[in-house]
Write an enzyme that holds these catalytic residues in place. Sequence first.
Site, mmCIF file in Angstrom:
data_model
loop_
_atom_site.group_PDB
_atom_site.id
_atom_site.type_symbol
_atom_site.label_atom_id
_atom_site.label_comp_id
_atom_site.label_asym_id
_atom_site.label_seq_id
_atom_site.Cartn_x
_atom_site.Cartn_y
_atom_site.Cartn_z
ATOM 1 N N ASP A 49 -8.018 2.125 -0.147
ATOM 2 C CA ASP A 49 -7.345 1.012 0.512
ATOM 3 C C ASP A 49 -7.994 -0.325 0.167
ATOM 4 O O ASP A 49 -7.327 -1.240 -0.291
ATOM 5 C CB ASP A 49 -7.277 1.231 2.037
ATOM 6 C CG ASP A 49 -8.623 1.589 2.658
ATOM 7 O OD1 ASP A 49 -9.639 1.664 1.924
ATOM 8 O OD2 ASP A 49 -8.674 1.802 3.882
ATOM 9 N N ASP A 52 -14.590 -3.385 -0.909
ATOM 10 C CA ASP A 52 -15.378 -4.360 -0.159
ATOM 11 C C ASP A 52 -16.729 -4.509 -0.874
ATOM 12 O O ASP A 52 -16.814 -5.221 -1.859
ATOM 13 C CB ASP A 52 -15.498 -3.870 1.284
ATOM 14 C CG ASP A 52 -16.071 -4.909 2.228
ATOM 15 O OD1 ASP A 52 -16.336 -6.036 1.779
ATOM 16 O OD2 ASP A 52 -16.253 -4.611 3.424
ATOM 17 N N GLY A 67 -18.034 -2.119 -2.531
ATOM 18 C CA GLY A 67 -17.919 -1.261 -3.707
ATOM 19 C C GLY A 67 -18.786 -0.016 -3.646
ATOM 20 O O GLY A 67 -18.766 0.809 -4.556
ATOM 21 N N THR A 81 -18.602 2.618 -1.649
ATOM 22 C CA THR A 81 -17.821 3.852 -1.519
ATOM 23 C C THR A 81 -17.320 4.287 -2.885
ATOM 24 O O THR A 81 -17.499 5.437 -3.297
ATOM 25 C CB THR A 81 -16.619 3.627 -0.572
ATOM 26 O OG1 THR A 81 -17.097 3.068 0.639
ATOM 27 C CG2 THR A 81 -15.888 4.923 -0.295
ATOM 28 N N LEU A 82 -16.712 3.346 -3.582
ATOM 29 C CA LEU A 82 -16.124 3.660 -4.882
ATOM 30 C C LEU A 82 -17.196 4.100 -5.874
ATOM 31 O O LEU A 82 -17.004 5.073 -6.617
ATOM 32 C CB LEU A 82 -15.373 2.432 -5.399
ATOM 33 C CG LEU A 82 -14.357 2.679 -6.496
ATOM 34 C CD1 LEU A 82 -13.366 3.746 -6.089
ATOM 35 C CD2 LEU A 82 -13.630 1.375 -6.829
ATOM 36 N N LYS A 84 -11.525 -7.466 -1.760
ATOM 37 C CA LYS A 84 -12.089 -8.645 -1.082
ATOM 38 C C LYS A 84 -12.881 -9.496 -2.066
ATOM 39 O O LYS A 84 -13.291 -9.022 -3.116
ATOM 40 C CB LYS A 84 -12.978 -8.185 0.080
ATOM 41 C CG LYS A 84 -12.175 -7.576 1.224
ATOM 42 C CD LYS A 84 -13.020 -7.433 2.473
ATOM 43 C CE LYS A 84 -12.230 -6.768 3.574
ATOM 44 N NZ LYS A 84 -13.040 -6.543 4.791
ATOM 45 N N ASP A 86 -7.674 0.662 9.422
ATOM 46 C CA ASP A 86 -7.970 0.737 10.854
ATOM 47 C C ASP A 86 -9.129 -0.152 11.278
ATOM 48 O O ASP A 86 -9.937 -0.597 10.464
ATOM 49 C CB ASP A 86 -8.363 2.174 11.225
ATOM 50 C CG ASP A 86 -9.760 2.538 10.696
ATOM 51 O OD1 ASP A 86 -9.989 2.377 9.479
ATOM 52 O OD2 ASP A 86 -10.626 2.937 11.501
HETATM 53 P P1 IMP Z 1 -17.123 -0.538 0.569
HETATM 54 O O1 IMP Z 1 -17.889 0.731 0.323
HETATM 55 O O2 IMP Z 1 -17.958 -1.612 1.222
HETATM 56 O O3 IMP Z 1 -16.387 -1.055 -0.657
HETATM 57 O O4 IMP Z 1 -16.073 -0.196 1.698
HETATM 58 C C1 IMP Z 1 -14.833 0.258 1.414
HETATM 59 C C2 IMP Z 1 -14.253 0.977 2.618
HETATM 60 O O5 IMP Z 1 -14.571 0.325 3.847
HETATM 61 C C3 IMP Z 1 -12.747 0.972 2.528
HETATM 62 O O6 IMP Z 1 -12.308 2.146 1.915
HETATM 63 C C4 IMP Z 1 -12.319 0.884 3.973
HETATM 64 O O7 IMP Z 1 -12.180 2.177 4.495
HETATM 65 C C5 IMP Z 1 -13.452 0.210 4.693
HETATM 66 N N1 IMP Z 1 -13.160 -1.210 4.917
HETATM 67 C C6 IMP Z 1 -13.709 -2.262 4.275
HETATM 68 N N2 IMP Z 1 -13.193 -3.421 4.704
HETATM 69 C C7 IMP Z 1 -12.272 -3.089 5.632
HETATM 70 C C8 IMP Z 1 -11.334 -3.873 6.426
HETATM 71 O O8 IMP Z 1 -11.256 -5.102 6.363
HETATM 72 N N3 IMP Z 1 -10.518 -3.168 7.256
HETATM 73 C C9 IMP Z 1 -10.560 -1.813 7.352
HETATM 74 N N4 IMP Z 1 -11.399 -1.039 6.620
HETATM 75 C C10 IMP Z 1 -12.241 -1.685 5.768
HETATM 76 MG MG MG Z 2 -11.725 3.857 3.211
#
Ligand code: IMP
Ligand code: MG
Length: 186
Positions: free
Chosen positions: A92, A95, A97, A99-100, A123, A151
């Site tokens: 989705d 942010d 990165g 997780t990816l 973002k 969510d």
């Molecule tokens: P990252 O590992 O920081 O890139 O986080 C990515 C994950 O965080 C996404 O797959 C979302 O599930 C969650 N996430 C990040 N930003 C948001 C947001 O603004 N709303 C809801 N979920 C978010």
């Molecule tokens: Mg997610």
Amino acid sequence: MLVSRRRIARRVQALASEIAASYRGRELVMVPLLTGSMIFLADLMRCLPLKMRVDVLAVSSYAGQMTRSREPRILYPKKLQVAGKHVLIVDDILDSGRTLAAVRAILRRQRAASVRACVLLRKQVAVRMGVPADFIGFDIPDEFVVGYGMDYHHFYRNLPDIAVLHPSVIATGPHGGNSHSRIAPS
Ligand code: IMP
Ligand code: MG
């Protein structure tokens, strides 16, 4: 509202065309990261005229927290069947990165033939940090968004549009008041 359902639908069609063109003639394994990407996946895959499988992956990255991102954990499954397959991760939001990056590493270790990623939203923090993604729906500001599968503490996934969460919800939590009236009006 940040992104309307009409804009989402148009962009998902266009993304699907890009994806279909680059995987033409190849079999695809779509790996959606639950739960935020499920509505996006459902719309996207129905626009893809490709032979494909779907293998869902459950990752915990925020553990219920909104602001503090922890190291991602794979919750399901224990082992993915991706060796020799062309894998497209579907998420989705990009942010930090983290997780990816974690999911990519796991899929590569499992010897996928190729690993690419499609995210609905990216973002600005991800842009600034140069986090790579292959297919991107929309670039958005660094705000917390909900709706279209996304969510806040498990709520608001069912909103058909993407909206910025009102600061009062962040201050008081998702349980007070009429939840759907507490989305920022702009
Ligand atoms: P990252 O590992 O920081 O890139 O986080 C990515 C994950 O965080 C996404 O797959 C979302 O599930 C969650 N996430 C990040 N930003 C948001 C947001 O603004 N709303 C809801 N979920 C978010
Ligand atoms: Mg997610």
